[in-house]
Design a protein around this motif. Structure first.
Motif, PDB file in Angstrom:
ATOM      1  N   TYR A   1       0.792  -0.983  -0.098  1.00  0.00           N
ATOM      2  CA  TYR A   1       0.112   0.040  -0.068  1.00  0.00           C
ATOM      3  C   TYR A   1       0.820   1.071  -0.075  1.00  0.00           C
ATOM      4  CZ  TYR A   1      -3.179   3.510   1.520  1.00  0.00           C
ATOM      5  OH  TYR A   1      -4.244   4.609   1.673  1.00  0.00           O
ATOM      6  N   PRO A   2       0.734   2.454  -0.980  1.00  0.00           N
ATOM      7  CA  PRO A   2      -0.544   2.470  -1.674  1.00  0.00           C
ATOM      8  C   PRO A   2      -0.359   2.132  -3.113  1.00  0.00           C
ATOM      9  CG  PRO A   2       0.842   4.524  -1.675  1.00  0.00           C
ATOM     10  CD  PRO A   2       1.643   3.456  -0.789  1.00  0.00           C
ATOM     11  N   SER A   3       0.532   1.485  -3.555  1.00  0.00           N
ATOM     12  CA  SER A   3       0.772   0.998  -4.955  1.00  0.00           C
ATOM     13  C   SER A   3      -0.093   0.008  -5.327  1.00  0.00           C
ATOM     14  CB  SER A   3       2.004   0.558  -5.355  1.00  0.00           C
ATOM     15  OG  SER A   3       2.420  -0.555  -4.677  1.00  0.00           O
ATOM     16  N   GLY A   4      -0.583  -0.704  -4.489  1.00  0.00           N
ATOM     17  CA  GLY A   4      -1.343  -1.966  -4.820  1.00  0.00           C
ATOM     18  C   GLY A   4      -0.821  -3.163  -5.446  1.00  0.00           C
ATOM     19  N   ARG A   5       0.706  -3.182  -5.558  1.00  0.00           N
ATOM     20  CA  ARG A   5       1.448  -4.023  -6.182  1.00  0.00           C
ATOM     21  C   ARG A   5       1.290  -5.562  -5.304  1.00  0.00           C
ATOM     22  NH1 ARG A   5       5.881  -2.189  -9.487  1.00  0.00           N
ATOM     23  NH2 ARG A   5       4.868  -0.325 -10.540  1.00  0.00           N
ATOM     24  N   THR A   6       1.457  -6.624  -5.658  1.00  0.00           N
ATOM     25  CA  THR A   6       1.464  -7.864  -4.855  1.00  0.00           C
ATOM     26  C   THR A   6       2.803  -8.564  -5.080  1.00  0.00           C
ATOM     27  OG1 THR A   6       0.223  -9.091  -6.733  1.00  0.00           O
ATOM     28  CG2 THR A   6      -1.079  -7.922  -5.001  1.00  0.00           C
ATOM     29  N   VAL A   7       3.221  -9.034  -4.013  1.00  0.00           N
ATOM     30  CA  VAL A   7       4.455 -10.117  -4.033  1.00  0.00           C
ATOM     31  C   VAL A   7       4.077 -11.479  -3.480  1.00  0.00           C
ATOM     32  CG1 VAL A   7       6.829 -10.222  -3.209  1.00  0.00           C
ATOM     33  CG2 VAL A   7       5.938  -7.977  -4.040  1.00  0.00           C
ATOM     34  N   SER A   8       4.601 -12.515  -4.173  1.00  0.00           N
ATOM     35  CA  SER A   8       4.284 -14.022  -3.689  1.00  0.00           C
ATOM     36  C   SER A   8       5.284 -14.053  -2.396  1.00  0.00           C
ATOM     37  CB  SER A   8       4.553 -14.818  -4.630  1.00  0.00           C
ATOM     38  OG  SER A   8       3.557 -14.765  -5.657  1.00  0.00           O
ATOM     39  N   CYS A   9       4.645 -14.945  -1.335  1.00  0.00           N
ATOM     40  CA  CYS A   9       5.465 -15.256  -0.342  1.00  0.00           C
ATOM     41  C   CYS A   9       5.399 -16.640  -0.032  1.00  0.00           C
ATOM     42  CB  CYS A   9       5.031 -14.420   1.101  1.00  0.00           C
ATOM     43  SG  CYS A   9       6.264 -14.783   2.359  1.00  0.00           S
ATOM     44  N   GLU A  10       6.571 -17.526  -0.550  1.00  0.00           N
ATOM     45  CA  GLU A  10       6.422 -18.892  -0.389  1.00  0.00           C
ATOM     46  C   GLU A  10       6.490 -19.544   1.250  1.00  0.00           C
ATOM     47  OE1 GLU A  10       6.569 -20.902  -2.887  1.00  0.00           O
ATOM     48  OE2 GLU A  10       6.579 -19.256  -4.173  1.00  0.00           O
ATOM     49  N   ASP A  11       5.895 -20.492   1.304  1.00  0.00           N
ATOM     50  CA  ASP A  11       5.591 -21.104   2.647  1.00  0.00           C
ATOM     51  C   ASP A  11       6.944 -21.020   3.392  1.00  0.00           C
ATOM     52  OD1 ASP A  11       4.249 -21.892   4.832  1.00  0.00           O
ATOM     53  OD2 ASP A  11       4.891 -24.028   4.399  1.00  0.00           O
ATOM     54  N   GLY A  12       6.903 -20.426   4.735  1.00  0.00           N
ATOM     55  CA  GLY A  12       8.060 -20.461   5.567  1.00  0.00           C
ATOM     56  C   GLY A  12       9.060 -18.965   5.256  1.00  0.00           C
ATOM     57  N   ASP A  13       8.736 -18.388   4.236  1.00  0.00           N
ATOM     58  CA  ASP A  13       9.650 -17.189   3.923  1.00  0.00           C
ATOM     59  C   ASP A  13       9.192 -16.080   5.083  1.00  0.00           C
ATOM     60  OD1 ASP A  13      11.398 -18.242   2.315  1.00  0.00           O
ATOM     61  OD2 ASP A  13      10.431 -17.420   0.493  1.00  0.00           O
ATOM     62  N   THR A  14       9.813 -15.073   5.381  1.00  0.00           N
ATOM     63  CA  THR A  14       9.557 -13.875   6.162  1.00  0.00           C
ATOM     64  C   THR A  14       9.113 -12.728   4.906  1.00  0.00           C
ATOM     65  OG1 THR A  14      11.905 -12.972   5.952  1.00  0.00           O
ATOM     66  CG2 THR A  14      11.288 -14.393   7.852  1.00  0.00           C
ATOM     67  N   VAL A  15       8.256 -11.998   5.335  1.00  0.00           N
ATOM     68  CA  VAL A  15       7.971 -10.837   4.497  1.00  0.00           C
ATOM     69  C   VAL A  15       9.314 -10.031   3.879  1.00  0.00           C
ATOM     70  CG1 VAL A  15       6.752  -8.504   4.340  1.00  0.00           C
ATOM     71  CG2 VAL A  15       5.758 -10.389   5.810  1.00  0.00           C
ATOM     72  N   LEU A  16      10.297  -9.837   4.710  1.00  0.00           N
ATOM     73  CA  LEU A  16      11.395  -9.278   4.112  1.00  0.00           C
ATOM     74  C   LEU A  16      12.041 -10.105   3.105  1.00  0.00           C
ATOM     75  CD1 LEU A  16      13.833  -7.137   3.912  1.00  0.00           C
ATOM     76  CD2 LEU A  16      14.930  -8.350   6.110  1.00  0.00           C
ATOM     77  N   VAL A  17      12.323 -11.498   3.166  1.00  0.00           N
ATOM     78  CA  VAL A  17      12.798 -12.312   1.969  1.00  0.00           C
ATOM     79  C   VAL A  17      12.104 -12.239   0.962  1.00  0.00           C
ATOM     80  CG1 VAL A  17      13.223 -14.875   1.412  1.00  0.00           C
ATOM     81  CG2 VAL A  17      14.004 -13.836   3.857  1.00  0.00           C
ATOM     82  N   ALA A  18      10.749 -12.342   0.998  1.00  0.00           N
ATOM     83  CA  ALA A  18       9.779 -12.204  -0.009  1.00  0.00           C
ATOM     84  C   ALA A  18       9.813 -11.254  -0.982  1.00  0.00           C
ATOM     85  CB  ALA A  18       8.267 -12.599   0.424  1.00  0.00           C
ATOM     86  N   LEU A  19      10.030  -9.869  -0.056  1.00  0.00           N
ATOM     87  CA  LEU A  19      10.120  -8.608  -0.996  1.00  0.00           C
ATOM     88  C   LEU A  19      11.648  -8.469  -1.525  1.00  0.00           C
ATOM     89  CD1 LEU A  19       8.633  -6.057   1.968  1.00  0.00           C
ATOM     90  CD2 LEU A  19       7.715  -6.836  -0.273  1.00  0.00           C
ATOM     91  N   GLU A  20      12.670  -8.845  -0.808  1.00  0.00           N
ATOM     92  CA  GLU A  20      13.552  -8.689  -1.530  1.00  0.00           C
ATOM     93  C   GLU A  20      13.694  -9.732  -2.886  1.00  0.00           C
ATOM     94  OE1 GLU A  20      16.798  -7.480   2.128  1.00  0.00           O
ATOM     95  OE2 GLU A  20      16.561  -9.832   1.572  1.00  0.00           O
TER      96      GLU A  20
END
Length: 347
Positions: A8-27
């Protein structure tokens, strides 16, 4: 099963694999969320979670207070989504990083000064008070107008650290004409001649937008000359540290071999990160194992096609302008060229 992180606010979405932290998924998706310790201890990756459930894991209260938890904040280095979608506040409407507001009258103590070349000294500053949050590639302003020392901009040469330490690489500038018809270079000479370890310095920041677009997933070419290396070091350190997987090449131009500083750090990065390459060049003397010539003149020898590269350029305005022209002639897209030009009188 994977969850999704919505920005938010861009509305972009990022996939997060099971067990990953949000930081890892974003990076993994190319988004550079500020972080340092990656262990729930520093609070640098704190963001507000607008909706969804997550497992915060073990974090220290000094990094995330009970009140902040109640308000919906979390540390993304430890947070793991539990719901199908987790919406967090990150960036701007066009999905670019949101700049931290600059703060005036911050104070730091000079803890060390390190000669880098005959004319460049590195000043190591530790903050007195809250650490300044900044994006790699930004700068601070330093001066003491009560003593006739004008405010000047100096790029930060390191990625953010938990203790707030910043390193400034300052070129000593002899008397040069300034825009007002007087003599410039006073601030650099004040730093070089008058500031010693233990002295306090007032500064403001962070300033500047030389941070690029961290969501771009392309090979990276960094071009620097002189103390223009400083913001390039900050950007490169941050990218390598967060696991940026695309090739990263740093071309550094100096007049002589004695001016090619931080070579030990460059060799360490090459040994530590297989995707990093260092290409030094000298312009006024031949040096074994080092290219000879100005970067704009020899760029095509190393990169015949820059059509798919993000290019970061820092140095004097003349150097920057010539490198931009050379990069565009090799196919670099204007939207993927990021520049930071230094005026000679701004010393």
């Amino acid at each position: 099963m994977s969850q999704h992180i919505k920005l938010y606010p861009s509305g972009r979405t990022v996939s997060c694999e099971d067990g990953d932290t949000v930081l890892v998924a974003l990076e993994r998706a190319g988004y550079a969320l500020p972080n340092n310790c990656r262990a729930g201890a520093c609070g640098e990756c704190k963001v507000k979670v607008r909706s969804g459930e997550f497992d915060q894991g073990f974090v220290l209260d000094m990094a995330l207070s009970p009140d902040e938890r109640e308000q919906g904040y979390g540390l993304m280095c430890m947070a793991k989504p539990l719901s199908d979608e987790l919406e967090i506040e990150w960036g701007t409407a066009d999905a670019k990083p949101k700049l931290f507001p600059p703060r005036e009258s911050q104070y730091a103590v000079l803890v060390d000064r390190i000669p880098r070349t005959p004319r460049i000294t590195e000043f190591v500053l530790r903050p007195l008070g809250e650490a300044m949050r900044f994006w790699p590639g930004q700068y601070v302003q330093i001066g003491d107008e009560s003593r006739g020392v004008p405010l000047r901009a100096y790029s930060i040469a390191n990625a953010p650290r938990p203790d707030g330490e910043i390193r400034l690489q300052v070129t000593r500038v002899d008397d040069v004409p300034d825009d007002a018809g007087g003599v410039g270079g006073a601030t650099s000479r004040w730093l070089h001649d008058c500031i010693t370890p233990g002295d306090s310095i007032r500064f403001s920041g962070p300033h500047g937008t030389f941070i690029g677009d961290p969501s771009v997933d392309t090979p990276v070419l960094c071009l620097a000359a002189g103390s223009g290396l400083a913001p390039i070091l900050s950007l490169t350190e941050a990218a390598l540290r967060r696991g940026f997987a695309q090739p990263v090449t740093l071309m550094f131009s100096a007049q002589r071999a004695a001016d090619l500083y931080d070579r030990g750090l460059m060799r360490y990065w090459e040994a530590r990160y297989p995707n990093f390459r260092y290409l030094p060049t000298t312009t006024r003397e031949q040096t074994p194992g080092v290219s000879h010539g100005r970067i704009p003149a020899i760029l095509a020898q190393h990169f015949p096609d820059l059509g798919n590269h993000s290019v970061f350029i820092a140095g004097t305005t003349g150097f920057v302008d010539d490198c931009v022209a050379a990069a565009q002639a090799l196919g670099a897209k204007p939207t993927l060229i990021h520049t930071e030009g230094f005026f000679t009188q701004a010393g």
